[in-house]
Design a protein around this motif. Structure first.
Motif, PDB file in Angstrom:
ATOM      1  N   MET A   1       0.841  -1.204   0.000  1.00  0.00           N
ATOM      2  CA  MET A   1       0.000   0.000   0.000  1.00  0.00           C
ATOM      3  C   MET A   1       0.878   1.257   0.000  1.00  0.00           C
ATOM      4  N   SER A  23      -9.540   7.436  -0.959  1.00  0.00           N
ATOM      5  CA  SER A  23     -10.515   6.671  -1.756  1.00  0.00           C
ATOM      6  C   SER A  23      -9.804   5.762  -2.762  1.00  0.00           C
ATOM      7  N   GLN A  24      -8.543   6.070  -3.040  1.00  0.00           N
ATOM      8  CA  GLN A  24      -7.755   5.243  -3.971  1.00  0.00           C
ATOM      9  C   GLN A  24      -6.814   4.310  -3.193  1.00  0.00           C
ATOM     10  N   LYS A  25      -7.145   4.142  -1.897  1.00  0.00           N
ATOM     11  CA  LYS A  25      -6.455   3.176  -1.026  1.00  0.00           C
ATOM     12  C   LYS A  25      -5.028   3.558  -0.656  1.00  0.00           C
ATOM     13  N   ASP A  27      -2.641   5.082   2.233  1.00  0.00           N
ATOM     14  CA  ASP A  27      -2.583   5.522   3.628  1.00  0.00           C
ATOM     15  C   ASP A  27      -2.238   7.000   3.611  1.00  0.00           C
ATOM     16  N   TYR A  49     -13.491   4.986   3.998  1.00  0.00           N
ATOM     17  CA  TYR A  49     -12.595   4.221   3.107  1.00  0.00           C
ATOM     18  C   TYR A  49     -11.829   3.108   3.829  1.00  0.00           C
ATOM     19  N   ILE A  51      -9.366   3.479   5.802  1.00  0.00           N
ATOM     20  CA  ILE A  51      -7.951   3.812   5.604  1.00  0.00           C
ATOM     21  C   ILE A  51      -7.361   4.378   6.891  1.00  0.00           C
TER      22      ILE A  51
END
Ligand code: NAP
Length: 243
Positions: A1, A23-25, A27, A49, A51
């Motif tokens: 990630m 939202s796009q993963k 952190d 999300y 996250i």
């Protein structure tokens, strides 16, 4: 990630960017003068999300702390976005050096101080992306934005130089040139609606440009052409205009 660091995360554009990257993963590391203000954003990102985000104290004017701030981040962020900035009342800044100096020291010196640090780290790792939020105001100096525009012009030139320096080191530098955006910075101004963006639109455009590894992105696209026209007005005419 992957991890993104937002410098100036209490800004409206910064908050929208944090949500977009989450939202796009990604952190998210949120850095601001008053990180406690970011707790609602932190829980929003977590609920929406799933996250993880972390909060960090960062002041663009505390140059001496920039190295220890950046080196303490774990993990080292893959992407760093410099979004902090101030726009003070220009008549005041003309009369009072303290106001002008604070604008220059935040928008230019503060950004250069922290981004030199980030760039040195990314060069040693041979990877990373730096995104600098400058302004179309920096494309040509004018009376009504005397100090702000010149501080942003300096920042835009710095980002171009940094991109050139970092290219062969596999480090990408992207310059963002927003036009008008509805945020706290502009809440007292009456902005022309058709050419003014929301922070969410700005964040979406920046994220897309990041994915495409753009060098310079105008937000929105038509500002490139508006500024092209403004830059091409001959100086003997430009100096007489009320801009
Ligand atoms: N809005 C526009 O029309 C527009 C147009 C072109 C470019 N821009 C640029 O976009 C960026 C974001 O601005 P915005 O419109 O989102 O305005 P904003 O909501 O007023 O955000 C400005 C941010 O800068 C932070 N900041 C100021 N001094 C700082 C310092 N010494 N250290 C750390 N952070 C500091 C503020 O933090 P605090 O919460 O601590 O005050 C605030 O979060 C700025 O660089 C601005 O110049 C904006």
């Amino acid at each position: 990630m992957s991890t993104v660091l937002i410098l100036g995360a209490t800004s409206d554009i910064g908050m929208a960017l944090a949500k977009k990257f989450a939202s796009q993963k990604f952190d998210v590391q949120l850095a601001a003068r008053r990180p406690e203000l970011l707790e609602p954003l932190q829980s929003d990102i977590s609920i929406r999300y799933g996250i993880t985000s972390t909060l960090h104290a960062f002041d663009a004017l505390k140059y001496g702390e920039h190295a220890s701030f950046f080196n303490s981040l774990s993990p080292c962020p893959d992407v760093t976005v410099s979004v902090f900035g101030i726009l003070d009342e220009e008549d005041l800044a003309f009369d009072d050096w303290f106001v002008a100096e604070r604008m220059i020291n935040t928008n230019y010196s503060g950004a250069v101080s922290i981004l030199n640090q980030v760039a040195r780290s990314y060069i040693s790792r041979q990877r990373g992306t730096i995104i600098g939020i400058s302004s179309v105001a920096g494309d040509r100096g004018r009376a009504s934005k005397l100090i702000y525009a010149s501080s942003k012009a300096g920042f835009t030139a710095y980002l171009a130089g940094l991109r050139n320096k970092c290219f062969k080191e596999n480090v990408h530098v992207m310059t963002v040139q927003p036009g008008f955006v509805y945020t706290k910075m502009t809440e007292n101004l009456s902005l022309p609606r058709p050419i003014t963006s929301t922070p969410e639109e700005v964040a979406g455009i920046i994220y897309k440009a990041y994915q495409k590894k753009k060098n310079v992105v105008y937000v929105k696209w038509f500002w490139r052409y508006i500024m092209l026209i403004i830059k091409n007005i001959p100086e003997f005419q430009f100096k007489k205009m009320k801009l």
